[in-house]
Design a protein around this motif. Structure first.
Motif, PDB file in Angstrom:
ATOM      1  N   GLU A  53       0.847  -1.187   0.000  1.00 47.46           N
ATOM      2  CA  GLU A  53       0.000   0.000   0.000  1.00 47.46           C
ATOM      3  C   GLU A  53       0.882   1.235   0.000  1.00 47.46           C
ATOM      4  O   GLU A  53       1.851   1.310   0.762  1.00 47.46           O
ATOM      5  CB  GLU A  53      -0.917   0.023   1.227  1.00 47.46           C
ATOM      6  N   HIS A  55       0.961   5.434   0.443  1.00 48.43           N
ATOM      7  CA  HIS A  55       0.195   6.515   1.052  1.00 48.43           C
ATOM      8  C   HIS A  55       0.907   7.848   0.812  1.00 48.43           C
ATOM      9  O   HIS A  55       2.050   8.028   1.231  1.00 48.43           O
ATOM     10  CB  HIS A  55       0.042   6.294   2.555  1.00 48.43           C
ATOM     11  N   LEU A  57      -0.178  11.515   1.743  1.00 46.66           N
ATOM     12  CA  LEU A  57      -1.288  12.046   2.532  1.00 46.66           C
ATOM     13  C   LEU A  57      -1.356  13.562   2.546  1.00 46.66           C
ATOM     14  O   LEU A  57      -0.346  14.233   2.734  1.00 46.66           O
ATOM     15  CB  LEU A  57      -1.171  11.569   3.984  1.00 46.66           C
ATOM     16  N   ARG A  75      -3.137   3.459   9.226  1.00 43.00           N
ATOM     17  CA  ARG A  75      -2.646   3.004   7.916  1.00 43.00           C
ATOM     18  C   ARG A  75      -1.456   2.058   8.021  1.00 43.00           C
ATOM     19  O   ARG A  75      -0.870   1.697   6.993  1.00 43.00           O
ATOM     20  CB  ARG A  75      -2.263   4.214   7.065  1.00 43.00           C
ATOM     21  N   PHE A  85       5.172   5.246   2.583  1.00 42.73           N
ATOM     22  CA  PHE A  85       4.676   6.579   2.908  1.00 42.73           C
ATOM     23  C   PHE A  85       5.540   7.617   2.208  1.00 42.73           C
ATOM     24  O   PHE A  85       6.756   7.658   2.406  1.00 42.73           O
ATOM     25  CB  PHE A  85       4.704   6.807   4.420  1.00 42.73           C
TER      26      PHE A  85
END
Length: 475
Positions: A53, A55, A57, A75, A85
């Motif tokens: 995943e 991210h 943000l 998350r 991230f």
């Protein structure tokens, strides 16, 4: 060579997923125009997407209405998975300071929070890969101009990229401070050159393979937020050994209950208007009346404005995440109540006494709990912690009453009898919990629950006092 490395990465990821013993968190940050997007896209093509995943943000209104770290805790990848991230918590600190939204002291505080956050993750089996991408200022300017001149790529250049270009020197200095403050053996920094002439993906893949398949590093101890003040103000179970009081008459109880609930309803409406979140924790001896007290509390609240969380053994999904994940994800929106029937204190109570947590885990939890509650308070939440205590004889009487009452038999389990057999062990753990987690702002209310009616009124009175104190404080 590239294909061999790609297969090695994929094999490591699939084996990590099979074992489900760890997760990997990747944070990629640094200067603008270093090719972070292209790097992540290239990496993503080499990973199994169903186990990864990414991210990037910008905080939503929902996230702004909860404590800062909620957006990241929720998350975190489950064991066997990878979470990437873009900037993540480092971008918030770096750009917040560069744009002067964070002062120097707040910046240092945020870095301390990051260091503690990453240590907590590492202790829970999360492997951290942190990448800082550098670029020379003149190369950065040339690259941004080249992108603007290319019709197919001009969209990639935003006004913020030119702002970061003007801040290049500032970001370089802040980045150095940031990396030095958060460097740790369990969370090392990898500083690489970015930009059109550099391809850091090979180095990143090597670091990922090590994180997925190598030994997990020893977690360096992070200093906690400091032990709370101790002394006579700290509750002790022995304080309740002063003898029984006469039972409160039913008529007097009903009058007092109606008054307390009306008071609570008014306070709750004011709390909602002010947008103040409320987190209430109920712990206590088995059969001490937590459920009944919570019921009298919620009877005065708007059902749309609260949620009761009954915490039992973790689910498979919860076991696949760091220990605190299941509590962070249950935090309320601003203006609402979250009521925990049992809570994160299970780690230093039942998990400790029953050997479900190692000594290192439950001892570390005291610091983790104080940090967690400190972050709730820093967000402006009301944090109320109530411990309902009964003596051993009263507990036995209530156990027998449950066994003899058809609609209450389901409340009495073998676990209740097993816990009773370890009464003294639980009492020692409870008193130690008070010593380590009782302070002025997030202190414990020790409720004598031998008389259920008096206990319910004491709970309502304490919660009302907490809300009124918060409402009286300046906004």
């Amino acid at each position: 060579m590239k294909e061999a490395l790609r297969y090695r990465l994929l094999a490591a990821q699939l084996e990590m997923a099979r074992q489900a013993a760890r997760s990997v968190v990747v944070v990629i940050t640094g200067q603008a125009a270093t090719g972070k997007t292209a790097l992540i896209n290239e990496l993503n093509h080499r990973l199994e997407n169903r186990l990864t995943e990414v991210h990037a943000l910008a905080p939503s209104s929902e996230e702004r209405a909860r404590p800062y770290w909620w957006r990241y805790w929720r998350r975190l990848p489950a064991r066997g998975r990878v979470g990437v991230f873009v900037h993540g918590w480092y971008g918030d600190a770096l750009f917040g300071r560069a744009d002067q939204r964070l002062g120097a002291g707040a910046f240092r505080d945020r870095l301390e929070q990051i260091r503690a956050f990453e240590a907590e993750l590492a202790a829970e089996g999360v492997a951290l890969v942190k990448l800082w991408l550098d670029i020379d200022r003149h190369v950065q300017a040339r690259h941004l101009k080249a992108l603007l001149q290319d019709p197919e790529r001009a969209w990639q250049v935003k006004d913020s990229d030119w702002q970061r270009h003007l801040q290049h020197h500032t970001l370089a200095g802040l980045g150095k401070q940031l990396r030095e403050a958060t460097e740790a053996g369990h969370a090392p920094w990898h500083r690489l050159q970015g930009g059109p002439e550099h391809k850091p993906v090979t180095t990143l893949i090597h670091r990922l393979v090590e994180a997925m398949a190598g030994p997990l590093p020893r977690v360096e101890r992070v200093n906690g937020p400091g032990a709370p003040p101790s002394g006579e103000a700290v509750p002790r179970l022995a304080q309740l050994s002063g003898g029984a009081r006469p039972k409160l008459a039913k008529a007097a109880y009903r009058r007092a209950l109606a008054e307390a609930q009306a008071r609570l309803a008014g306070n709750a409406r004011a709390i909602h208007r002010r947008g103040i979140p409320v987190v209430l924790v109920f712990e206590g001896h088995d059969a001490a009346g937590k459920g009944g007290s919570i019921h009298r509390l919620t009877s005065a609240l708007d059902a749309r404005g609260y949620r009761v969380h009954r915490i039992a053994a973790p689910s498979d999904e919860e076991r696949a995440h760091p220990w605190a994940w299941r509590f962070w994800r249950r935090l309320p929106l601003d203006g609402r109540f979250a009521i925990f029937d049992r809570s994160w204190y299970g780690r230093v109570l039942v998990e400790r006494v029953e050997g479900l947590a190692t000594p290192a885990q439950w001892q570390r939890a005291f610091d983790e709990i104080r940090r967690f509650e400190g972050q709730l308070l820093a967000h402006g939440a009301v944090v109320g912690k109530l411990f309902l205590a009964i003596d051993k004889d009263e507990q036995l009487r209530r156990f027998h009453a449950r066994a003899e009452t058809p609609h209450k038999r389901h409340k009495l389990t073998e676990e209740d009898w097993r816990n009773r057999a370890r009464w003294d062990d639980y009492c020692r753990a409870i008193d130690e919990m008070f010593v380590h987690t009782h302070d002025v702002d997030g202190g414990w209310a020790l409720i004598d629950a031998n008389d259920k009616r008096r206990a319910r009124l004491a709970v309502l009175d304490h919660v009302n006092a907490l809300l009124e104190r918060r409402l009286a404080a300046p906004e």
